[in-house]
Write an enzyme that holds these catalytic residues in place. Structure first.
Site, PDB file in Angstrom:
ATOM      1  N   LYS A 167      32.422  -8.024  41.902  1.00 30.07           N
ATOM      2  CA  LYS A 167      33.359  -8.811  41.094  1.00 30.07           C
ATOM      3  C   LYS A 167      32.858  -8.910  39.657  1.00 30.07           C
ATOM      4  O   LYS A 167      33.602  -9.231  38.759  1.00 30.07           O
ATOM      5  CB  LYS A 167      33.489 -10.223  41.658  1.00 30.07           C
ATOM      6  N   ARG A 168      31.559  -8.688  39.507  1.00 33.99           N
ATOM      7  CA  ARG A 168      30.983  -8.843  38.162  1.00 33.99           C
ATOM      8  C   ARG A 168      31.103  -7.577  37.321  1.00 33.99           C
ATOM      9  O   ARG A 168      30.756  -7.577  36.158  1.00 33.99           O
ATOM     10  CB  ARG A 168      29.520  -9.279  38.268  1.00 33.99           C
TER      11      ARG A 168
END
Ligand code: GLU
Length: 313
Positions: A254-255
């Protein structure tokens, strides 16, 4: 009983959407629309520290850019099952919490996170935290009311027996909630309603018949089924999507900024992004651009059944 197929997308407005959210939103929309069904957008902003209204509006804008429209919900709350923003539904959660309380299946808990970690079996390889039931009253006994004087959370008792989720993608999966999760918080010690209670109640009250979302929430489906049964509310069908990976099989992060919606929108047109996902998921033979509406014709979530991962980049 709701007979119109009804799906939903329930993002937490804690940041910009990323590829995983796009995939979940698209599959949920396709599953509902391909059956002539309805689609609800619910804003899950129960975490006051992390949720922001501007993120919710950005999610709406990104969904519309993708071509994913909703019949009910969103920040302006169109529809007859509102409000669709969870922070405005506290009185509803309170009512259903009271029903669980009246049934004697919730109890106050004073354990801190450190207490809970200290009772963990040392070798849980998956890192999951299982609550050992430290504050659970003995069978048939009432909880210790002296706990009510201090700040405490509330937990729901879960059964030490199997709950089977007949998942549209993952197939039949049985969970023993007592062993895999333990009694779970339904109201936090700061008074906030917990995700598990809110989602279960909202899906039932909003007439959701199918919940399509990421596979990380598959164990939650068993817990939500348990909560809904305790409340005599209807249980939706669940479909938990395969995990998205890169071409080497590594789980997408997600980063990773290149997978966030602003970067994706710079790189792709909406049709190209949808086409790319559809191709990766095995829904189309080539990665040509396609609109969600065109993809909905003949779509069946069962096409993903049995897949555990999808290499999307
Ligand atoms: N709000 C949750 C999330 O954004 C999803 C909940 C759900 O789909 O049940 O991760």
């Amino acid at each position: 009983m709701n007979t119109v197929p009804t799906g939903r997308f329930a993002p937490s407005p804690t940041g910009r959407m990323h590829l995983g959210n796009v995939f979940a939103a698209l599959m949920s929309w396709l599953s509902a629309r391909s059956k002539g069904g309805r689609w609800i957008l619910r804003i899950e902003d129960l975490d006051p520290g992390r949720s922001r209204p501007e993120y919710a509006r950005q999610i709406e804008e990104d969904l519309l850019w993708l071509g994913l429209d909703w019949d009910e919900g969103g920040t302006d709350g169109t529809g007859c099952h509102g409000p669709y923003v969870q922070s405005l539904r506290g009185d509803i959660y309170a009512r259903y919490f009271d029903a669980l309380h009246a049934r004697g299946v919730v109890y106050p808990c004073n354990c801190t996170r450190a207490d809970i970690m200290a009772t963990q079996a040392p070798h849980r390889s998956d890192g999951a935290v299982v609550y050992a039931g430290t504050c659970r009253p003995a069978a048939g006994a009432r909880y210790d009311t002296s706990r009510l004087e201090r700040q405490h959370s509330w937990r729901i008792q879960v059964p030490d027996s199997g709950i089977t989720v007949d998942d549209m993608v993952a197939g039949k999966v049985t969970f023993n909630l007592a062993r895999e999760m333990g009694d779970t918080v339904v109201r936090r010690s700061d008074g906030a309603w917990a995700y598990q209670l809110a989602v279960a109640v909202d899906d039932a009250l909003m007439g959701v018949t199918e919940v399509v979302r990421g596979c990380d929430l598959l164990p939650s489906a068993a817990l939500q089924t348990h909560i809904l049964r305790q409340l005599d509310l209807p249980v939706p069908r669940y479909g938990h999507l395969p995990l998205l990976t890169d071409s080497t099989g590594r789980r997408l992060s997600k980063r990773d900024a290149s997978l966030a919606m602003d970067a994706l929108r710079r790189e792709f047109s909406a049709g190209a992004l949808v086409g790319r996902i559809a191709y990766a998921a095995g829904l189309r033979p080539t990665p040509e651009p396609v609109s969600p509406r065109a993809l909905a014709v003949g779509f069946d979530l069962a096409a993903l059944a049995g897949k555990q991962t999808i290499a999307v980049i």
